[in-house]
Design an enzyme around this catalytic site. Structure first.
Site, PDB file in Angstrom:
ATOM      1  N   GLU A   1       0.823  -1.202   0.000  1.00  0.00           N
ATOM      2  CA  GLU A   1       0.000   0.000   0.000  1.00  0.00           C
ATOM      3  C   GLU A   1       0.860   1.255   0.000  1.00  0.00           C
ATOM      4  O   GLU A   1       1.977   1.268   0.517  1.00  0.00           O
ATOM      5  CB  GLU A   1      -0.949  -0.029   1.197  1.00  0.00           C
TER       6      GLU A   1
ATOM      7  N   CYS B   1       3.614   8.477   1.288  1.00  0.00           N
ATOM      8  CA  CYS B   1       4.129   7.475   2.219  1.00  0.00           C
ATOM      9  C   CYS B   1       4.288   6.171   1.433  1.00  0.00           C
ATOM     10  O   CYS B   1       3.297   5.607   0.971  1.00  0.00           O
ATOM     11  CB  CYS B   1       3.102   7.344   3.354  1.00  0.00           C
TER      12      CYS B   1
ATOM     13  N   CYS C   1       6.281  -7.104   7.003  1.00  0.00           N
ATOM     14  CA  CYS C   1       7.400  -6.683   7.853  1.00  0.00           C
ATOM     15  C   CYS C   1       7.682  -7.787   8.862  1.00  0.00           C
ATOM     16  O   CYS C   1       6.750  -8.399   9.393  1.00  0.00           O
ATOM     17  CB  CYS C   1       7.061  -5.392   8.597  1.00  0.00           C
TER      18      CYS C   1
ATOM     19  N   CYS D   1       6.205  -5.819  15.609  1.00  0.00           N
ATOM     20  CA  CYS D   1       5.700  -4.915  16.648  1.00  0.00           C
ATOM     21  C   CYS D   1       4.210  -5.222  16.846  1.00  0.00           C
ATOM     22  O   CYS D   1       3.444  -5.202  15.872  1.00  0.00           O
ATOM     23  CB  CYS D   1       5.897  -3.463  16.239  1.00  0.00           C
TER      24      CYS D   1
ATOM     25  N   CYS E   1       1.071  -3.023  15.394  1.00  0.00           N
ATOM     26  CA  CYS E   1       1.118  -2.579  13.997  1.00  0.00           C
ATOM     27  C   CYS E   1       0.465  -3.617  13.074  1.00  0.00           C
ATOM     28  O   CYS E   1       0.813  -4.796  13.122  1.00  0.00           O
ATOM     29  CB  CYS E   1       2.580  -2.371  13.605  1.00  0.00           C
TER      30      CYS E   1
ATOM     31  N   GLY F   1       6.640  -2.181   5.918  1.00  0.00           N
ATOM     32  CA  GLY F   1       8.020  -2.646   5.914  1.00  0.00           C
ATOM     33  C   GLY F   1       8.975  -1.853   6.764  1.00  0.00           C
ATOM     34  O   GLY F   1       8.693  -0.739   7.181  1.00  0.00           O
ATOM     35  N   GLU F   2      10.110  -2.472   7.040  1.00  0.00           N
ATOM     36  CA  GLU F   2      11.198  -1.823   7.778  1.00  0.00           C
ATOM     37  C   GLU F   2      12.253  -1.428   6.736  1.00  0.00           C
ATOM     38  O   GLU F   2      13.006  -2.273   6.242  1.00  0.00           O
ATOM     39  CB  GLU F   2      11.760  -2.811   8.810  1.00  0.00           C
TER      40      GLU F   2
ATOM     41  N   SER G   1      12.029   6.018   8.150  1.00  0.00           N
ATOM     42  CA  SER G   1      11.596   5.707   9.514  1.00  0.00           C
ATOM     43  C   SER G   1      12.012   4.276   9.840  1.00  0.00           C
ATOM     44  O   SER G   1      11.747   3.354   9.072  1.00  0.00           O
ATOM     45  CB  SER G   1      10.079   5.850   9.622  1.00  0.00           C
TER      46      SER G   1
ATOM     47  N   SER H   1      11.291   4.820  15.502  1.00  0.00           N
ATOM     48  CA  SER H   1      10.106   4.391  16.242  1.00  0.00           C
ATOM     49  C   SER H   1      10.532   3.983  17.645  1.00  0.00           C
ATOM     50  O   SER H   1      10.872   2.831  17.886  1.00  0.00           O
ATOM     51  CB  SER H   1       9.460   3.200  15.528  1.00  0.00           C
ATOM     52  N   LEU H   2      10.510   4.926  18.558  1.00  0.00           N
ATOM     53  CA  LEU H   2      10.988   4.640  19.916  1.00  0.00           C
ATOM     54  C   LEU H   2       9.886   3.942  20.731  1.00  0.00           C
ATOM     55  O   LEU H   2      10.068   2.849  21.232  1.00  0.00           O
ATOM     56  CB  LEU H   2      11.448   5.939  20.582  1.00  0.00           C
ATOM     57  N   HIS H   3       8.771   4.608  20.897  1.00  0.00           N
ATOM     58  CA  HIS H   3       7.558   4.026  21.481  1.00  0.00           C
ATOM     59  C   HIS H   3       7.628   3.633  22.955  1.00  0.00           C
ATOM     60  O   HIS H   3       6.612   3.256  23.545  1.00  0.00           O
ATOM     61  CB  HIS H   3       7.053   2.822  20.675  1.00  0.00           C
TER      62      HIS H   3
ATOM     63  N   ASN I   1      -3.693   4.001  16.000  1.00  0.00           N
ATOM     64  CA  ASN I   1      -4.783   3.735  15.062  1.00  0.00           C
ATOM     65  C   ASN I   1      -5.170   2.268  15.149  1.00  0.00           C
ATOM     66  O   ASN I   1      -4.333   1.400  14.897  1.00  0.00           O
ATOM     67  CB  ASN I   1      -4.338   4.068  13.630  1.00  0.00           C
TER      68      ASN I   1
ATOM     69  N   CYS J   1      -1.355   5.735   9.967  1.00  0.00           N
ATOM     70  CA  CYS J   1      -0.130   5.030  10.387  1.00  0.00           C
ATOM     71  C   CYS J   1      -0.462   3.700  11.019  1.00  0.00           C
ATOM     72  O   CYS J   1      -1.297   3.633  11.916  1.00  0.00           O
ATOM     73  CB  CYS J   1       0.608   5.804  11.478  1.00  0.00           C
TER      74      CYS J   1
END
Ligand code: SAH
Ligand code: SF4
Length: 363
Positions: A94, A107, A114, A118, A121, A165-166, A197, A219-221, A296, A339
């Site tokens: 996408e 984006c 991925c 996580c 996600c 993806g990463e 990112s 992406s710390l989170h 989200n 996201c």
């Protein structure tokens, strides 16, 4: 792709120059071809009239021009557009366009799925199938340009590798694509308008620094290893202190004012006021800014988004620590384009337990 021919779209200026050198042609031919494609949106070799007919023919024997195939386009009520693009048999990635008053952000995806796993996600939940090639990444931008109409080149002002993806697990293709995005003869974007990112692949951040100086988001989170080990499992391999050192080194070598730290707001998980204080301490006096992302939701998730009031309190504490902290606006959620909602269609090739280690061995 037919036979051994190569897709023109994934070729950097350097690749084209080598191709012409191999063919006994002058390197400036690369410039001519890129001007046709990116400058004038002419994709047919036989319309590139400043190349001889014989040269066009021998190029046609070696090169193709393949754009990704659109499977579905959805237009959200707020102007966000999401495309589902074919990525091989029964699979799709996408891509999302987010128009704002002062900019338009595209984006793009870097992998089919991925492997980073996580738990909050949607892409991570789908598993991993394969890396995208440079031409599949550049092809997304080219396609968006076509789809968005006459003034698309102006409308797409920023490109973020924040789709599926990463990106740093596919470093080679991503840096080649970034090269074409930044090249004056390619998309000619300023390096500050291209953002990668990452969930925090430390060796790859260091490798990126050797060849690139694009903007970096991480992406710390979570503000401590115990929590981050759960939310971003790659943290078990590259804990926060190592990650931050790599970020500061990247900021220095790429001459960036700051690295953006993304922090998804998960109710009751990482959103306490103490977490906010820990976060502020971790990043104080560093080239860092914080972007809080309201979670989200997607089907089957056990997470919930923090309340608006909590997000504001959290933001205030981080700002009181001397940092810039913004809250990302949720856009395109009526078409699941926000996201972390990108799911595409992924045939998971690896069993979850083996996925991460296998993929990391390859990068
Ligand atoms: N894989 C890369 C880039 C993709 S995602 C990375 O993780 O950095 C862009 C951002 O959205 C990341 O910070 C990611 O952690 C975040 N994200 C993932 N799932 C989300 C969700 N459900 N809600 C909000 N943000 C999410
Ligand atoms: Fe992969 Fe990023 Fe999703 Fe984590 S947040 S699973 S790294 S796409």
């Amino acid at each position: 792709m037919a036979g051994t021919s190569q897709n023109l779209l994934g070729m950097t200026r350097g690749d084209l120059e080598s191709l012409f050198a191999d063919m006994g042609e002058k390197p400036f031919r690369a410039r001519q071809v890129m001007q046709w494609i990116y400058g004038r949106s002419v994709y047919e070799l036989d319309q590139m009239t400043d190349l001889s007919v014989a040269l066009r023919q021998s190029l046609a024997d070696r090169l193709t021009f393949d754009l990704p195939e659109i499977q579905q386009r959805e237009d959200a009520t707020d102007g966000v557009v999401k495309w589902q693009l074919r990525a091989g048999h029964k699979q799709a990635i996408e891509m999302v366009f987010i128009p704002e008053e002062t900019r338009g952000t595209l984006c793009v995806s870097s992998q089919v799925g991925c492997a980073m796993d996580c738990p909050f996600c949607a892409t991570g939940r789908q598993g991993f199938n394969r890396n995208l090639s440079a031409d599949e990444i550049v092809g997304q931008v080219m396609l968006a340009r076509q789809e968005l109409g006459a003034d698309a080149t102006q409308r797409i002002s920023n490109i973020v590798f924040m789709g599926m993806g990463e990106p740093l697990a596919n470093l080679r293709a991503v840096t080649r694509a970034a090269d074409i995005l930044l090249d004056d003869l390619g998309f000619g974007l300023s390096r500050r308008r291209v953002t990668i990112s990452t969930s925090g692949l430390v060796p790859q951040i260091r490798k990126l620094a050797e060849t690139s100086n694009v903007a970096l988001a991480v992406s710390l989170h979570a503000p401590n290893d115990e929590l981050r080990d759960r939310l971003v499992p790659i943290n078990r391999r590259y804990p926060i202190d190592e990650l931050l050192l790599a970020c500061w080194d990247y900021a220095r070598s790429a001459n960036l004012k700051d690295v953006t730290f993304e922090y998804v707001m998960l109710a009751g998980v990482n959103d306490s006021l103490d977490h906010a204080r820990q976060l502020a301490r971790l990043l104080a006096n560093r080239p860092a800014k914080v972007n809080l992302i309201p979670f989200n939701p997607f089907p089957g998730t056990r997470y919930r988004c923090s309340s608006e009031a909590r997000i504001r309190e959290f933001q205030e504490i981080v700002m009181a620590g001397g940092l810039i902290a913004t809250v990302r606006k949720t856009r395109g959620d009526d078409i699941d384009a926000a996201c972390g909602q990108l799911a595409g269609k992924v045939l998971d090739r690896t069993r979850r337990s083996q996925r991460l280690s296998k993929q990391l061995q390859r990068t």
